[in-house]
Write an enzyme that holds these catalytic residues in place. Structure first.
Site, PDB file in Angstrom:
ATOM      1  N   ASP A 258       0.863  -1.189   0.000  1.00 18.08           N
ATOM      2  CA  ASP A 258       0.000   0.000   0.000  1.00 18.08           C
ATOM      3  C   ASP A 258       0.895   1.232   0.000  1.00 18.08           C
ATOM      4  O   ASP A 258       2.087   1.146   0.337  1.00 18.08           O
ATOM      5  CB  ASP A 258      -0.907   0.016   1.231  1.00 18.08           C
ATOM      6  N   SER A 259       0.311   2.368  -0.354  1.00 21.71           N
ATOM      7  CA  SER A 259       1.076   3.610  -0.320  1.00 21.71           C
ATOM      8  C   SER A 259       1.478   3.980   1.111  1.00 21.71           C
ATOM      9  O   SER A 259       2.412   4.748   1.299  1.00 21.71           O
ATOM     10  CB  SER A 259       0.245   4.735  -0.930  1.00 21.71           C
TER      11      SER A 259
ATOM     12  N   CYS B 198      -4.176  -1.346  -2.362  1.00 18.45           N
ATOM     13  CA  CYS B 198      -4.306   0.100  -2.548  1.00 18.45           C
ATOM     14  C   CYS B 198      -5.106   0.303  -3.824  1.00 18.45           C
ATOM     15  O   CYS B 198      -4.724  -0.210  -4.886  1.00 18.45           O
ATOM     16  CB  CYS B 198      -2.916   0.725  -2.676  1.00 18.45           C
TER      17      CYS B 198
ATOM     18  N   GLU C 146      -4.537   9.997   7.950  1.00 21.94           N
ATOM     19  CA  GLU C 146      -3.079  10.012   8.171  1.00 21.94           C
ATOM     20  C   GLU C 146      -2.689  10.898   9.355  1.00 21.94           C
ATOM     21  O   GLU C 146      -1.741  10.607  10.065  1.00 21.94           O
ATOM     22  CB  GLU C 146      -2.351  10.510   6.916  1.00 21.94           C
TER      23      GLU C 146
ATOM     24  N   CYS D  36     -11.205   3.113  -1.126  1.00 22.98           N
ATOM     25  CA  CYS D  36      -9.888   3.550  -0.668  1.00 22.98           C
ATOM     26  C   CYS D  36      -9.644   2.866   0.666  1.00 22.98           C
ATOM     27  O   CYS D  36     -10.526   2.839   1.531  1.00 22.98           O
ATOM     28  CB  CYS D  36      -9.843   5.067  -0.484  1.00 22.98           C
TER      29      CYS D  36
ATOM     30  N   HIS E  68      -8.036   3.626   3.182  1.00 25.49           N
ATOM     31  CA  HIS E  68      -8.056   4.459   4.388  1.00 25.49           C
ATOM     32  C   HIS E  68      -9.473   4.680   4.925  1.00 25.49           C
ATOM     33  O   HIS E  68      -9.641   4.970   6.108  1.00 25.49           O
ATOM     34  CB  HIS E  68      -7.476   5.849   4.085  1.00 25.49           C
TER      35      HIS E  68
HETATM   36  N1  DGL Z   1      -4.402   3.577   0.028  1.00 23.83           N
HETATM   37  C1  DGL Z   1      -4.783   4.407  -1.081  1.00 23.83           C
HETATM   38  C2  DGL Z   1      -6.018   3.830  -1.797  1.00 23.83           C
HETATM   39  O1  DGL Z   1      -6.570   2.794  -1.399  1.00 23.83           O
HETATM   40  C3  DGL Z   1      -5.051   5.831  -0.689  1.00 23.83           C
HETATM   41  C4  DGL Z   1      -3.945   6.537  -0.014  1.00 23.83           C
HETATM   42  C5  DGL Z   1      -3.108   7.416  -0.913  1.00 23.83           C
HETATM   43  O2  DGL Z   1      -3.638   8.367  -1.515  1.00 23.83           O
HETATM   44  O3  DGL Z   1      -1.925   7.145  -0.969  1.00 23.83           O
HETATM   45  O4  DGL Z   1      -6.448   4.400  -2.762  1.00 23.83           O
END
Ligand code: DGL
Length: 271
Positions: free
Chosen positions: A8-9, A71, A156, A190, A192
């Site tokens: 993931d990012s 992600c 975050e 997403c 998050h």
């Molecule tokens: N985890 C990313 C997603 O599921 C979102 C977070 C980011 O923008 O890096 O899209």
């Protein structure tokens, strides 16, 4: 034999990892969060693709035969190219899976009207990946989407459960729902967003279902391993979870312990 790679990012994919580990605790997992370069959601196609490819190659270098892109932004912008163009050159025996297809597949279990709302990062929404994937599987469905650029920063920065988050959640939920009165299912596209679930629920009428992806991806991973014994046999089974981050490892360990509900430490790596 090696762990299953999960990418993931940043922290978001931990919501997916948690559900995968709950459903499939016997396997080993190697999670990589590219926190130093997050967020991905506002970045261009080329950048997200390049970063994701680097991360996948790193996880392959650690022995992983199977990597899950936990992600949506990376799945939307990089998965197809990696699957169709890069894997053949890197190692055709390895596999990279995403989160969009399994989410789209299960929609028929939720919707009655066939009118779906999708909330995601600007990158995911602009890619139209959900519209395309859903159209392939359910051409009769209608998809309405809306980008929520403030939601990832709220999570975050630890603001997800604070009163200030209500403003952005209400604004974005209303922007989606005013597009059609028939939406009966909203996909939180997403990783998050599950952290904002209680707030989202507050502004979404009760008759509309709000779908988080963790459980869906966990079940699709289980199904994939069942259908691919040749891959399953390459996944080691000691029940461990290792965490890697491109940013500060102490902070990542603390956040991960919070997200996963058990104590974890992380290791710093450079991509
Ligand atoms: N985890 C990313 C997603 O599921 C979102 C977070 C980011 O923008 O890096 O899209």
């Amino acid at each position: 034999m090696a762990p299953i790679g999960v990418f993931d990012s940043g922290y978001g994919g931990l919501t997916i990892l948690k559900d995968i580990v709950n459903l499939l605790p016997e396997y080993d997992y190697l999670y990589l969060g590219d926190n130093a370069r997050a967020p991905y959601g506002t970045r261009s196609f080329d950048i997200v693709y390049g970063y994701t490819l680097q991360a996948v190659k790193y996880l392959f270098s650690q022995g992983c035969s199977l990597v899950i892109l936990a992600c949506n932004t990376a799945s939307a912008k990089a998965l197809r190219t990696i699957q169709q163009r890069d894997l053949i050159n890197i190692d055709p025996q390895r596999r990279v899976l995403g989160v969009i297809r399994p989410t789209a597949e299960c929609l028929s279990q939720y919707t009655k009207t066939g009118v779906i709302g999708v909330l995601g990062t600007p990158g995911t929404i602009r890619s139209h990946s959900y519209d395309m994937e859903i159209a392939k599987l359910y051409p009769e469905y209608h998809v309405f989407s809306h980008a929520c650029p403030m939601w990832v920063p709220l999570v975050e920065y630890g603001e997800a459960d604070k009163p200030g988050a209500d403003y952005f959640v209400q604004k974005d939920v209303e922007a989606l729902l005013t597009q059609s009165p028939d939406i009966d299912t909203i996909v939180l596209a997403c990783t998050h967003y599950p952290h904002l679930y209680d707030k989202i629920r507050k502004f979404v009428p009760q008759h509309i279902q709000v779908i988080c992806q963790g459980d869906i991806v966990a079940h699709s991973t289980k199904d994939y391993l069942h259908r691919h014994p040749e891959m399953e046999s390459k996944c080691s089974k000691s029940g461990t979870v290792q965490l890697l981050t491109t940013e500060d490892s102490t902070k990542f360990g603390e956040m991960a312990s919070l997200f996963l509900g058990t104590c974890h430490s992380a290791k710093h790596i450079i991509l």
